[in-house]
Design an enzyme around this catalytic site. Structure first.
Site, PDB file in Angstrom:
ATOM      1  N   PRO A   1      43.381  44.697  44.086  1.00 39.58           N
ATOM      2  CA  PRO A   1      42.573  44.592  43.264  1.00 39.58           C
ATOM      3  C   PRO A   1      42.959  43.143  42.238  1.00 39.58           C
ATOM      4  CG  PRO A   1      42.106  46.907  43.431  1.00 39.58           C
ATOM      5  CD  PRO A   1      43.452  46.371  44.074  1.00 39.58           C
ATOM      6  N   GLU A   2      42.249  42.386  41.955  1.00 40.73           N
ATOM      7  CA  GLU A   2      42.752  41.287  40.994  1.00 40.73           C
ATOM      8  C   GLU A   2      42.030  41.226  39.731  1.00 40.73           C
ATOM      9  OE1 GLU A   2      43.028  37.522  43.006  1.00 40.73           O
ATOM     10  OE2 GLU A   2      43.269  38.496  44.828  1.00 40.73           O
TER      11      GLU A   2
ATOM     12  N   HIS B   1      41.322  62.041  49.054  1.00 41.23           N
ATOM     13  CA  HIS B   1      42.549  61.453  48.588  1.00 41.23           C
ATOM     14  C   HIS B   1      42.693  61.382  47.147  1.00 41.23           C
ATOM     15  CE1 HIS B   1      43.763  59.916  52.558  1.00 41.23           C
ATOM     16  NE2 HIS B   1      42.333  59.358  52.614  1.00 41.23           N
TER      17      HIS B   1
ATOM     18  N   ARG C   1      46.518  55.098  49.920  1.00 41.92           N
ATOM     19  CA  ARG C   1      47.844  54.714  50.217  1.00 41.92           C
ATOM     20  C   ARG C   1      48.840  54.991  49.274  1.00 41.92           C
ATOM     21  NH1 ARG C   1      45.500  48.647  52.210  1.00 41.92           N
ATOM     22  NH2 ARG C   1      44.281  49.233  53.958  1.00 41.92           N
TER      23      ARG C   1
ATOM     24  N   ARG D   1      57.802  23.829  36.381  1.00 44.39           N
ATOM     25  CA  ARG D   1      58.324  24.604  37.346  1.00 44.39           C
ATOM     26  C   ARG D   1      58.705  24.056  38.738  1.00 44.39           C
ATOM     27  NH1 ARG D   1      57.186  30.457  36.443  1.00 44.39           N
ATOM     28  NH2 ARG D   1      57.240  30.437  34.288  1.00 44.39           N
TER      29      ARG D   1
ATOM     30  N   ARG E   1      51.455  37.114  53.429  1.00 47.79           N
ATOM     31  CA  ARG E   1      50.009  36.982  53.207  1.00 47.79           C
ATOM     32  C   ARG E   1      49.478  35.786  53.952  1.00 47.79           C
ATOM     33  NH1 ARG E   1      52.277  37.294  47.901  1.00 47.79           N
ATOM     34  NH2 ARG E   1      51.653  39.116  46.499  1.00 47.79           N
TER      35      ARG E   1
ATOM     36  N   LYS F   1      46.348  42.488  36.109  1.00 47.60           N
ATOM     37  CA  LYS F   1      45.856  43.457  36.985  1.00 47.60           C
ATOM     38  C   LYS F   1      46.146  44.916  36.619  1.00 47.60           C
ATOM     39  CE  LYS F   1      47.234  40.373  40.702  1.00 47.60           C
ATOM     40  NZ  LYS F   1      47.853  40.088  41.857  1.00 47.60           N
TER      41      LYS F   1
END
Length: 289
Positions: free
Chosen positions: A2-3, A96, A117, A163, A273, A61
């Site tokens: 989730p973001e 769960h 998980r 950066r 990813r 998050k």
């Protein structure tokens, strides 16, 4: 994982259904669910019992429930599959189910932390001493997110261009800008017509401002749709899924036509990813002299 939009949807649900209620009993059913609470499950349950929850807050998050008059908060991270569900007390236990919090009122519902998980969890932490937002001390390094009214656009644009990295890596750097994950980074970069490997030093200030605008736009659109659910592992506190996945322009659309130019979308492995992009609209940076 989730973001920001998904976590904000959960935060709003907790604010509606949990704020102002007092924990009457806490059961820790799996030790991994409280592994970040170093004193263990029994201590977590004992310290939380009898405490009244204030409205839930969020930074990127992470979300947390401050405990009234204690200077302490319950910090939650959903991980890959964590769910905070407000369920009727009579509802069957989820397969769960990891933590159960009962309340001392007569509303007939309880708060459950469910995590298939077990990458997520709950823990108790003191408020950072210099935090005006009541931020738990362990997440003091997390930057503000782009939907935060106090987010400093100019400082972000300057830091981004300084950066020595690539643009998608910067967007996922939670110490620079929080809440952006793989899905919404790909979506914002598609909207901005920027390749994920473009060096941040090559962005002009106007282009950096434009990208930030797209990050906000895609997150607000996802928030309005209840977030993105590809499976049953992300749901809001009532167990409902978001439906922004129907509106995704880049993520998960390998070989489908770009909605802008019709070129088949591509997927490339990226930092364990995947990155999804249009090879025509988002041309890769030049390599070499």
């Amino acid at each position: 994982m989730p973001e920001l939009p998904e976590v904000e949807v959960v935060r709003r649900g907790l604010e509606r259904w949990v704020a102002g209620r007092t924990a009457a009993g806490v059961e820790v059913l799996h030790p991994r669910a409280v592994r970040r609470h170093l004193a263990g499950g029994a201590d977590f349950a004992a310290r939380l019992t009898g405490q009244r929850f204030e409205p839930a807050r969020r930074r990127g998050k992470y979300l947390w429930l401050p405990l009234a008059d204690t200077g302490t908060s319950v910090l939650g991270h959903l991980g890959m599959s964590g769910q905070l569900l407000v369920q009727p007390e009579t509802a069957p236990d989820e397969k769960h189910l990891r933590i159960r919090i009962r309340f001392d009122d007569t509303e007939g519902t309880e708060l459950r932390f469910v995590d298939q998980r077990t990458f997520g969890g709950l823990s108790l932490h003191d408020t950072a001493p210099d935090s005006a937002d009541g931020l738990p001390d362990v997440i003091g390094h997390i930057a503000r997110d782009p939907l935060d009214p106090a987010f400093d656009d100019a400082a972000f644009q300057t830091a981004l261009r300084l950066r020595r990295t690539t643009i998608k890596r910067a967007l996922l750097d939670q110490s620079l800008i929080s809440g952006v994950g793989n899905i919404y980074a790909d979506e914002a970069l598609w909207r901005a017509k920027l390749h994920y490997d473009r060096p941040t030093a090559t962005l002009t200030r106007p282009r950096a401002a434009e990208l930030l605008g797209h990050v906000r736009d895609v997150m607000n659109a996802a928030l309005a749709a209840g977030g993105t659910s590809f499976d049953s592992l992300y749901v809001n506190v009532n167990g409902e899924s978001g439906y922004f996945d129907r509106s995704l322009d880049a993520y998960g659309r390998e070989d489908e036509p770009c909605r802008r130019c019709g070129t088949p979308m591509r997927r490339r492995p990226w930092m364990n990813r995947s990155s999804y992009f249009c090879p025509r609209c988002q041309r890769p940076p030049r390599v070499g002299p």
